[in-house]
Scaffold this motif. Structure first.
Motif, short mmCIF file in Angstrom:
data_model
loop_
_atom_site.label_atom_id
_atom_site.label_comp_id
_atom_site.label_asym_id
_atom_site.label_seq_id
_atom_site.Cartn_x
_atom_site.Cartn_y
_atom_site.Cartn_z
N VAL A 191 0.84 -1.19 0.00
CA VAL A 191 0.00 0.00 0.00
C VAL A 191 0.88 1.25 0.00
O VAL A 191 0.63 2.20 -0.76
N GLN A 192 1.92 1.27 0.82
CA GLN A 192 2.84 2.41 0.85
C GLN A 192 3.50 2.61 -0.51
O GLN A 192 3.67 3.75 -0.96
N TYR A 193 3.85 1.52 -1.18
CA TYR A 193 4.47 1.60 -2.50
C TYR A 193 3.50 2.26 -3.50
O TYR A 193 3.90 3.15 -4.25
N VAL A 194 2.25 1.83 -3.50
CA VAL A 194 1.27 2.39 -4.43
C VAL A 194 1.05 3.87 -4.14
O VAL A 194 1.00 4.69 -5.06
N VAL A 195 0.94 4.22 -2.87
CA VAL A 195 0.74 5.63 -2.50
C VAL A 195 1.92 6.47 -2.98
O VAL A 195 1.74 7.56 -3.55
N GLU A 196 3.13 5.96 -2.81
CA GLU A 196 4.32 6.69 -3.27
C GLU A 196 4.31 6.84 -4.78
O GLU A 196 4.62 7.91 -5.31
N ARG A 197 3.96 5.79 -5.50
CA ARG A 197 3.88 5.86 -6.97
C ARG A 197 2.81 6.86 -7.41
O ARG A 197 2.99 7.58 -8.39
N MET A 198 1.72 6.91 -6.67
CA MET A 198 0.67 7.88 -6.99
C MET A 198 1.22 9.30 -6.84
O MET A 198 0.95 10.16 -7.68
N ARG A 199 2.00 9.53 -5.79
CA ARG A 199 2.61 10.87 -5.60
C ARG A 199 3.56 11.19 -6.74
O ARG A 199 3.56 12.30 -7.27
N GLN A 200 4.39 10.22 -7.10
CA GLN A 200 5.37 10.43 -8.18
C GLN A 200 4.71 10.77 -9.51
O GLN A 200 5.25 11.54 -10.30
N HIS A 201 3.53 10.19 -9.74
CA HIS A 201 2.84 10.40 -11.01
C HIS A 201 1.71 11.42 -10.90
O HIS A 201 0.90 11.54 -11.82
N ASP A 202 1.69 12.12 -9.78
CA ASP A 202 0.70 13.18 -9.56
C ASP A 202 -0.73 12.66 -9.74
O ASP A 202 -1.58 13.31 -10.37
#
Length: 118
Positions: free
Chosen positions: A25-36
């Motif tokens: 879940v943390q990984y997906v949240v971080e990827r969401m931030r990276q891709h705005d």
């Protein structure tokens, strides 16, 4: 536009991340931030089985992410094997139960006495 559709050519894509793994879940949240990708309107949803990883679902909701709990229903002989598989697959998660208990105790103290407990 930001969101999962912007990443994939605006094809009306949406995705449900159905995981009890806190690191996933943390990984997906971080990827969401990276891709705005917007937490609420970006087409990414999170789901956990009711009673499992409630602390993850709570934090996602508090952070503005679309998070859901799901409840399997049906005859006991149909539901029990499903729940048994989920428990077996997530047996390592039971170690996180103490973490969840500690978080719940702290929240109860905060609500009862208006301060953050130990």
């Amino acid at each position: 536009s930001s969101g999962i559709n912007a990443e994939y050519g605006d094809k009306n894509a949406e995705v449900m991340v159905a995981s009890h793994n806190e690191f996933s879940v943390q990984y997906v949240v971080e990827r969401m931030r990276q891709h705005d990708i917007h937490p609420r309107y970006g087409g990414v949803y999170f789901g956990q089985l009711l009673g499992m990883c409630d602390q993850v679902t709570f934090l996602l909701g508090a952070g503005g992410y679309s998070s859901y709990k799901y409840v399997p229903y049906g005859p006991v002989d149909a539901v029990l094997p499903y729940l048994s598989r989920r428990a077996y697959e997530n047996k390592g998660m039971l170690q996180g139960s103490q973490k969840e208990i500690d978080l719940l105790k702290g929240e109860l103290k905060r609500r009862r006495w208006g301060f953050k407990g130990e």
